[in-house]
Design a protein around this motif. Structure first.
Motif, PDB file in Angstrom:
ATOM      1  N   PRO A  38     -20.628 -46.707  29.590  1.00  0.00           N
ATOM      2  CA  PRO A  38     -21.232 -45.437  29.158  1.00  0.00           C
ATOM      3  C   PRO A  38     -20.990 -45.149  27.673  1.00  0.00           C
ATOM      4  N   LYS A  39     -21.945 -44.556  27.037  1.00  0.00           N
ATOM      5  CA  LYS A  39     -21.954 -44.094  25.643  1.00  0.00           C
ATOM      6  C   LYS A  39     -21.948 -45.217  24.613  1.00  0.00           C
ATOM      7  N   LYS A  40     -20.974 -46.086  24.597  1.00  0.00           N
ATOM      8  CA  LYS A  40     -20.843 -47.129  23.573  1.00  0.00           C
ATOM      9  C   LYS A  40     -21.445 -48.466  23.986  1.00  0.00           C
ATOM     10  N   GLY A  41     -21.908 -48.584  25.214  1.00  0.00           N
ATOM     11  CA  GLY A  41     -22.365 -49.872  25.737  1.00  0.00           C
ATOM     12  C   GLY A  41     -23.528 -50.475  24.979  1.00  0.00           C
ATOM     13  N   LEU A  42     -24.490 -49.662  24.631  1.00  0.00           N
ATOM     14  CA  LEU A  42     -25.665 -50.174  23.938  1.00  0.00           C
ATOM     15  C   LEU A  42     -25.319 -50.672  22.536  1.00  0.00           C
ATOM     16  N   VAL A  43     -24.428 -49.978  21.873  1.00  0.00           N
ATOM     17  CA  VAL A  43     -23.994 -50.404  20.540  1.00  0.00           C
ATOM     18  C   VAL A  43     -23.202 -51.701  20.640  1.00  0.00           C
ATOM     19  N   LEU A  44     -22.303 -51.796  21.618  1.00  0.00           N
ATOM     20  CA  LEU A  44     -21.529 -53.028  21.809  1.00  0.00           C
ATOM     21  C   LEU A  44     -22.440 -54.204  22.144  1.00  0.00           C
ATOM     22  N   PHE A  45     -23.451 -53.934  22.971  1.00  0.00           N
ATOM     23  CA  PHE A  45     -24.424 -54.985  23.288  1.00  0.00           C
ATOM     24  C   PHE A  45     -25.108 -55.475  22.025  1.00  0.00           C
ATOM     25  N   ALA A  46     -25.572 -54.555  21.190  1.00  0.00           N
ATOM     26  CA  ALA A  46     -26.283 -54.921  19.969  1.00  0.00           C
ATOM     27  C   ALA A  46     -25.403 -55.757  19.047  1.00  0.00           C
ATOM     28  N   CYS A  94     -26.983 -52.352  11.115  1.00  0.00           N
ATOM     29  CA  CYS A  94     -27.081 -51.051  10.426  1.00  0.00           C
ATOM     30  C   CYS A  94     -27.306 -49.919  11.419  1.00  0.00           C
ATOM     31  N   SER A  95     -28.187 -50.148  12.393  1.00  0.00           N
ATOM     32  CA  SER A  95     -28.461 -49.087  13.359  1.00  0.00           C
ATOM     33  C   SER A  95     -27.276 -48.855  14.294  1.00  0.00           C
ATOM     34  N   ALA A  96     -26.461 -49.874  14.521  1.00  0.00           N
ATOM     35  CA  ALA A  96     -25.294 -49.708  15.396  1.00  0.00           C
ATOM     36  C   ALA A  96     -24.139 -49.020  14.667  1.00  0.00           C
ATOM     37  N   PHE A  97     -23.871 -49.422  13.423  1.00  0.00           N
ATOM     38  CA  PHE A  97     -22.697 -48.910  12.711  1.00  0.00           C
ATOM     39  C   PHE A  97     -22.998 -47.747  11.773  1.00  0.00           C
ATOM     40  N   TRP A  98     -24.052 -47.867  11.008  1.00  0.00           N
ATOM     41  CA  TRP A  98     -24.302 -46.888   9.958  1.00  0.00           C
ATOM     42  C   TRP A  98     -25.127 -45.712  10.470  1.00  0.00           C
ATOM     43  N   ARG A 100     -26.001 -45.190  13.694  1.00  0.00           N
ATOM     44  CA  ARG A 100     -25.530 -44.813  15.033  1.00  0.00           C
ATOM     45  C   ARG A 100     -26.669 -44.409  15.968  1.00  0.00           C
ATOM     46  N   LYS A 101     -27.712 -45.222  15.980  1.00  0.00           N
ATOM     47  CA  LYS A 101     -28.884 -45.026  16.835  1.00  0.00           C
ATOM     48  C   LYS A 101     -28.951 -46.188  17.819  1.00  0.00           C
ATOM     49  N   ALA A 102     -28.525 -45.936  19.046  1.00  0.00           N
ATOM     50  CA  ALA A 102     -28.448 -46.999  20.049  1.00  0.00           C
ATOM     51  C   ALA A 102     -29.837 -47.518  20.427  1.00  0.00           C
ATOM     52  N   GLY A 103     -30.804 -46.631  20.548  1.00  0.00           N
ATOM     53  CA  GLY A 103     -32.155 -47.051  20.900  1.00  0.00           C
ATOM     54  C   GLY A 103     -32.769 -47.955  19.848  1.00  0.00           C
ATOM     55  N   LEU A 104     -32.520 -47.632  18.599  1.00  0.00           N
ATOM     56  CA  LEU A 104     -33.015 -48.453  17.498  1.00  0.00           C
ATOM     57  C   LEU A 104     -32.321 -49.813  17.489  1.00  0.00           C
ATOM     58  N   ALA A 105     -31.040 -49.839  17.792  1.00  0.00           N
ATOM     59  CA  ALA A 105     -30.304 -51.106  17.875  1.00  0.00           C
ATOM     60  C   ALA A 105     -30.888 -51.991  18.972  1.00  0.00           C
TER      61      ALA A 105
END
Length: 118
Positions: A38-46, A94-98, A100-105
């Motif tokens: 939950p919450k951070k999963g999409l960013v970690l996936f990217a 950039c979308s994951a770290f800077w 912070r848009k999970a959908g864009l990542a």
């Protein structure tokens, strides 16, 4: 000819390729598993998916050498796919770290996949 121009022997090159490719596959699989957090999963996936792609691309440099790899990547028939893939790698991070848009990542991960397949 490739072996003569490098200090690595063919056996070492193959071992480096296998190790780097295995790390790339492991990162991609790990990223897929982390997708469900939950919450951070999409960013970690990217992030892990992108690192897996970078490691997989790097693995072929062991077999043909970095300069030949770069020359082949930037041949006219592969130029657009290479630019799209490299741009998507950067934009995913950039979308994951800077931004912070999970959908864009996730969108850039999908575009990475299509650019690699192209």
């Amino acid at each position: 000819q490739v072996i003569d121009s490098s200090s690595l022997g063919w056996g070492t090159r193959v071992k480096g390729f296998i190790a780097c490719f295995a790390i790339g596959c492991l990162c991609s699989i790990l990223g897929s598993c982390l997708l469900w957090i939950p919450k951070k999963g999409l960013v970690l996936f990217a992030v892990f998916y992108t690192l897996g792609n970078i490691a997989s691309i790097g693995s072929t440099m062991f077999l043909m050498g970095p300069m030949k790899q770069l020359k082949r990547m930037f041949e006219p028939t592969r130029l657009i796919a290479t630019i799209v893939m490299l741009l998507c790698l950067i934009l995913t991070l950039c979308s994951a770290f800077w931004w912070r848009k999970a959908g864009l990542a996730l969108l850039f991960c999908i575009l990475q996949f299509f650019a690699m397949a192209w």
